[in-house]
Design a protein around this motif. Structure first.
Motif, mmCIF file in Angstrom:
data_model
loop_
_atom_site.group_PDB
_atom_site.id
_atom_site.type_symbol
_atom_site.label_atom_id
_atom_site.label_comp_id
_atom_site.label_asym_id
_atom_site.label_seq_id
_atom_site.Cartn_x
_atom_site.Cartn_y
_atom_site.Cartn_z
ATOM 1 N N LEU A 160 109.803 -68.359 45.358
ATOM 2 C CA LEU A 160 109.368 -66.968 45.479
ATOM 3 C C LEU A 160 110.323 -66.236 46.427
ATOM 4 N N THR A 161 111.139 -65.388 45.898
ATOM 5 C CA THR A 161 112.077 -64.651 46.749
ATOM 6 C C THR A 161 112.205 -63.221 46.247
ATOM 7 N N GLY A 162 112.526 -62.327 47.165
ATOM 8 C CA GLY A 162 112.819 -60.948 46.777
ATOM 9 C C GLY A 162 111.840 -59.949 47.363
ATOM 10 N N ALA A 163 111.888 -58.758 46.818
ATOM 11 C CA ALA A 163 111.050 -57.665 47.315
ATOM 12 C C ALA A 163 109.630 -57.824 46.787
ATOM 13 N N VAL A 164 108.678 -57.620 47.678
ATOM 14 C CA VAL A 164 107.263 -57.623 47.273
ATOM 15 C C VAL A 164 106.947 -56.219 46.771
ATOM 16 N N ARG A 165 106.524 -56.148 45.525
ATOM 17 C CA ARG A 165 106.264 -54.836 44.918
ATOM 18 C C ARG A 165 104.834 -54.751 44.401
ATOM 19 N N ARG A 166 104.396 -53.514 44.251
ATOM 20 C CA ARG A 166 103.073 -53.278 43.667
ATOM 21 C C ARG A 166 103.041 -53.752 42.226
ATOM 22 N N ALA A 167 101.867 -54.216 41.796
ATOM 23 C CA ALA A 167 101.672 -54.422 40.367
ATOM 24 C C ALA A 167 101.713 -53.035 39.738
ATOM 25 N N GLN A 168 102.039 -52.973 38.455
ATOM 26 C CA GLN A 168 102.145 -51.653 37.830
ATOM 27 C C GLN A 168 100.793 -50.958 37.822
ATOM 28 N N ILE A 169 100.817 -49.686 38.147
ATOM 29 C CA ILE A 169 99.581 -48.921 38.276
ATOM 30 C C ILE A 169 98.843 -48.820 36.947
ATOM 31 N N ASP A 170 99.584 -48.768 35.852
ATOM 32 C CA ASP A 170 98.931 -48.642 34.545
ATOM 33 C C ASP A 170 98.585 -50.007 33.956
ATOM 34 N N GLU A 171 98.534 -51.006 34.817
ATOM 35 C CA GLU A 171 98.281 -52.353 34.313
ATOM 36 C C GLU A 171 97.166 -53.010 35.125
ATOM 37 N N PRO A 172 95.900 -52.551 34.953
ATOM 38 C CA PRO A 172 94.824 -53.151 35.729
ATOM 39 C C PRO A 172 94.689 -54.638 35.436
ATOM 40 N N VAL A 173 94.269 -55.377 36.445
ATOM 41 C CA VAL A 173 94.100 -56.818 36.263
ATOM 42 C C VAL A 173 92.657 -57.078 35.892
ATOM 43 N N CYS A 174 92.440 -57.670 34.743
ATOM 44 C CA CYS A 174 91.070 -57.867 34.285
ATOM 45 C C CYS A 174 90.474 -59.120 34.918
ATOM 46 N N ALA A 175 89.224 -59.371 34.585
ATOM 47 C CA ALA A 175 88.463 -60.403 35.285
ATOM 48 C C ALA A 175 89.092 -61.789 35.222
ATOM 49 N N ASP A 176 89.862 -62.090 34.169
ATOM 50 C CA ASP A 176 90.449 -63.436 34.104
ATOM 51 C C ASP A 176 91.823 -63.493 34.751
ATOM 52 N N GLY A 177 92.215 -62.388 35.438
ATOM 53 C CA GLY A 177 93.465 -62.404 36.175
ATOM 54 C C GLY A 177 94.657 -62.026 35.329
#
Ligand code: COA
Length: 181
Positions: A160-177
């Motif tokens: 795991l390397t690099g910039a920590v970025r937001r998940a895309q705003i138009d991409e909600p994470v549903c109940a199963d992840g």
């Protein structure tokens, strides 16, 4: 009943808990919470619903933990926080239990790791350790000694390397992840 007994229970956060969770966050972190690097990663993004946990005692919210989806160098990871316990209820093991419950649930999901910004002596109790300096970069100034990670799968942190970025705003994470369109 003795106060030292764990009368509280940890359960998944329900939609009706949100006002109490938000009030606890405001009481614990104050308005400064919006200026934190971690907040920028959460802004406009939903927490991963199935990982959020609350501690309840006699119908009263005592503590809460949430996890946010983030991307690090193209990989999906999680950001733990906010974690908060009602001031008068601290030191009873509620914070550790909340995290353990959320981490256990996260192990069932697709993620390889969890990141957070916090005190290593505390989070070390549930398995977090410092990342190598420069391994990941948070948006905004963050004390590198406070960047901690936990591997959910073998090698989950190593690559795991690099910039920590937001998940895309138009991409909600549903109940199963899983991310949905
Ligand atoms: C941090 C917090 C969640 C801990 O909750 P808690 O329910 O009191 O935690 P626990 O009871 O599980 O653990 C308490 C133990 O951790 C220790 N501890 C708590 N915060 C610590 C810290 N920042 N560094 C080192 N040790 C810490 C306590 O001294 C105590 O030690 P003991 O078991 O040897 O007595 C709580 O203090 C809180 O809500 N703080 C304000 C919000 C915050 O700072 N959240 C974390 C950043 S996201």
């Amino acid at each position: 009943m003795s106060k030292s007994l764990p009368d509280w229970e940890i359960r998944p956060e329900a939609p009706g808990d949100a006002p109490a969770v938000e009030a606890l966050g405001a009481a614990s972190f104050g308005p400064g919470r919006f200026a934190k690097a971690a907040y920028r990663l959460r802004e406009g993004v939903y927490p991963v619903e199935r990982l959020s946990r609350v501690a309840m005692e006699n119908g009263v919210l005592r503590g809460s933990v949430r996890f946010w989806p983030v991307r690090v160098g193209g990989k999906e990871s999680l950001l733990l926080g906010p974690l908060a316990v009602e001031t008068a209820q601290r030191g009873r093991g509620i914070g550790i239990s909340l995290m353990q419950a959320g981490i256990e649930a996260a192990r069932q999901g697709p993620w390889g790791s969890i990141l957070l910004v916090g005190d290593a002596p505390y989070y070390g109790r549930v398995g977090f350790s410092r990342l190598a300096p420069g391994q990941v970069q948070f948006p905004g100034p963050v004390d590198e000694k406070r960047i901690l990670g936990l591997s959910l799968k073998p090698g989950g942190l190593a690559d795991l390397t690099g910039a920590v970025r937001r998940a895309q705003i138009d991409e909600p994470v549903c109940a199963d992840g899983a991310g949905v369109g």
